[in-house]
Structures are given as structure tokens and as C-alpha cells.
Scaffold this active site. Sequence first.
Site: not given
Ligand SMILES: Nc1ncnc2c1ncn2[C@@H]1O[C@H](COP(=O)(O)OP(=O)(O)OP(=O)(O)O)[C@@H](O)[C@H]1O
Length: 151
Positions: A9, A47, A113, A116, A127
Site C-alpha cells: 500500500k 475491493y 496496515n 494486502h 486479483e
Molecule cells: N473496522 C475497520 N475499520 C476501518 N478499516 C478497516 C476495518 N476493518 C478492516 N479495515 C480496512 O479494510 C481492509 C480490508 O479489510 P479485510 O477485513 O478484508 O482485512 P484483510 O483481508 O486482512 O485486509 P486486506 O484486504 O487489506 O488484505 C483492511 O486492510 C483495513 O485497512
Amino acid sequence: MNLTFSLIKPSAMNHCEEILMAIKTGGFSILAMKSQNLTLSQVKKFYKEHAERSFFEPMCERLTLGPVLLMALYEQNGKDTPLQFRALLGATNPKDAAPGTLRKRFGIDLDFNAIHGSDSDISAIRELSFFFSGMETGLILSNSHELELLY
Ligand SMILES: Nc1ncnc2c1ncn2[C@@H]1O[C@H](COP(=O)(O)OP(=O)(O)OP(=O)(O)O)[C@@H](O)[C@H]1O
């Protein structure tokens, strides 16, 4: 499946070299990678499964704040590579991520974070094909919906 998709990211692009080193040390090979500035409309399509979530808009906007690094990753003799790679990533929230994981090392918080990784074989196929052409990765989606090496 022994392939997965990953994306560094914008907030972690200053740590690209260390992240790439950790990915390689973790046993993953980089089949293809490219740096790109994503448009908001691309990110929203990428997304789309999160479209109903309250944080959808800001989450998408954060991926447009600068270039990202898109990667097709491969694990020799690997199985369940998306899940194996997610173990290297650590928990979604860097605060909850285990020591040594990429999100613990390079993430700031839930919003930033760092990286991804696809969460399943199906997501990885979607993807990978969203961002890479078969020519770029040397992969094609065969009739049986398995990814096969072209060359
Ligand atoms: N409760 C929340 N509040 C704000 N942002 C969130 C929250 N939960 C997730 N996110 C954001 O949305 C992204 C996608 O969430 P997801 O639940 O798919 O987690 P992930 O699969 O671990 O992350 P990614 O898709 O980025 O790999 C996360 O990377 C995070 O930045």
C-alpha cells in the site's frame, strides 16, 4: 494453489526493499511485479466485496494516495499459498499482528496496515487477473479454472 496476489500500500512504499526481502526470505518468489498509481474507480472494483462496509470510501481513497507495488507471488511446491502468505502478513490490525510479521513490522494501524494479500485461492485468481495479463505473469486461466504456467 501455489500462487497468490499481494499489494504494498502507498503508506508502506518507503519500506519496499525490506518488504521484498522478507517476502523472499519467507519462501515466496516474485513471478511478476509492477508499480502503479491506482484510480479510485479501479480500487472500488478491486475491493467491491467491501462496498457495504462503513469504511469503504476512506479505505479506497487511501490506496490512491501514491503508487502501490502489485505482485504475483509463487511458492515452489507450495499449497494453500494465499493462506501461507497471510500468515507472513499477520493480523489485519498491526496492533494484533504477531512479532516478525509484515504488518507488525511495517504497518501503523488498521487504516495503514502496509500490505494486502489475497484471502483464498478464488480471490487470488480474481486479483491476479484484475491487475496482470497472462503475458506479464506467464500464467493463463485454463478451462478447468486452474492457473497454468504458459512458459
Ligand atoms: N473496522 C475497520 N475499520 C476501518 N478499516 C478497516 C476495518 N476493518 C478492516 N479495515 C480496512 O479494510 C481492509 C480490508 O479489510 P479485510 O477485513 O478484508 O482485512 P484483510 O483481508 O486482512 O485486509 P486486506 O484486504 O487489506 O488484505 C483492511 O486492510 C483495513 O485497512
